[in-house]
Design an enzyme around this catalytic site. Structure first.
Site, PDB file in Angstrom:
ATOM      1  N   ASP A 174     115.399  41.312  34.295  1.00 18.53           N
ATOM      2  CA  ASP A 174     114.592  41.467  32.797  1.00 18.53           C
ATOM      3  C   ASP A 174     114.461  42.931  32.341  1.00 18.53           C
ATOM      4  OD1 ASP A 174     112.070  41.610  31.222  1.00 18.53           O
ATOM      5  OD2 ASP A 174     112.202  39.623  31.605  1.00 18.53           O
TER       6      ASP A 174
ATOM      7  N   SER B 290     114.569  40.528  26.954  1.00 13.25           N
ATOM      8  CA  SER B 290     114.167  39.300  27.410  1.00 13.25           C
ATOM      9  C   SER B 290     113.954  38.165  26.357  1.00 13.25           C
ATOM     10  CB  SER B 290     112.716  39.745  28.124  1.00 13.25           C
ATOM     11  OG  SER B 290     112.242  38.699  28.866  1.00 13.25           O
TER      12      SER B 290
END
Length: 283
Positions: free
Chosen positions: A163, A42
């Site tokens: 993510d 991320s």
């Protein structure tokens, strides 16, 4: 601890808390500290790209200076682009124009760099790298940092991705499986932190085409807390070295207060510098 060919670097995500990581990495670059292997999630993937391309302060400018200038977080982007961040700015104008990304250095790096994304079909983590294709590299980092609920699904190689923190927030086990017997782990929460929230079963109308993603989201807190337990155990055993904020976090995942972000960046830089002075024997 010695950094050698068997030492990996693991970068946690955390949204705007990632400015801590950008500070740590800027300190590493100041002292010319690079690792043979980096795996990042991320926001950690976003910061990791500028580390692999050897561009000090680039991530800081993007996360703090340009946030103040362009105000690229807000609900208006969720309605106009399907993401709470201005992705056109972050993944097009920034790397290609405003703060050009050094793709040549990135692609020619000797470091193996993997970015974690969650496969929406399987609910499992995928560890992706790119050494040639500029657009695919940007697609991978965008997928890795596309927060659930407030970002569109990103397709990479025809696979729907979100993510990486959904499936593997702190991929130290993956680094160990790759053969890196000791790892430096940059975390974005203080020691002792645990998420005291409660997992809830994600209703079927959310991500209705991706039932395994719903399962992963429904156990996210439990899995993350178990990873933090593992991190503490590995640290006690001397198998990893952690760099983390010293105090409970005041910066949110979607933080817009640049003073808070600046303070967190400076803390990361100071702790990264202290790490280098301790283990590299430099002044």
């Amino acid at each position: 601890m010695q950094t050698d060919k068997n030492t990996g670097l693991v970068l946690e995500g955390g949204g705007m808390r990632g400015v801590f990581t950008s500070g740590v990495l800027d300190a590493f670059m100041k002292y010319d500290l690079y690792f043979p292997y980096v795996v990042a999630v991320s926001a950690g993937a976003c910061n990791g790209m500028s580390y692999i391309s050897r561009q000090p302060r680039r991530a800081r400018i993007s996360n703090i200076d340009y946030l103040a200038r362009y105000d690229y977080i807000g609900l208006r982007y969720l309605f106009t682009q399907g993401c709470i961040f201005d992705q056109k700015l972050l993944y097009d104008k920034f790397p290609n124009s405003y703060i050009p990304f050094d793709f040549d250095t990135f692609f020619n790096s000797e470091t193996e760099f993997e970015m974690v994304a969650t496969n929406c079909r399987t609910g499992l983590a995928e560890y992706l790298s790119e050494r040639h294709d500029r657009q695919r590299a940007l697609d991978v980092v965008r997928a890795s940092s596309s927060l659930p609920y407030v970002s569109k699904i990103v397709f990479v190689d025809g696979k729907p991705m979100l993510d990486g923190g959904i499936a593997d927030s702190i991929p130290v086990e993956h680094a160990m499986q790759k053969g890196y017997s000791h790892n430096v782990v940059v975390l974005t929460r203080n020691k002792g932190y645990r998420n005291d929230g409660h997992d809830i079963k994600i209703p079927r109308f959310i991500y209705r085409d991706y039932p395994r993603l719903r399962v992963a989201l429904s156990h996210r807190i439990e899995v993350y807390n178990r990873q933090l337990d593992m991190i503490d155990r590995l640290e006690d055993e001397g198998r990893i070295t952690c760099i983390r904020p010293l105090k409970p976090m005041e910066v949110g995942r979607i933080e817009r207060d640049t003073k808070k972000l600046e303070a967190l960046y400076e803390e990361g830089f100071a702790l990264g510098e202290a790490f280098c002075k301790k283990y590299l024997n430099v002044e």
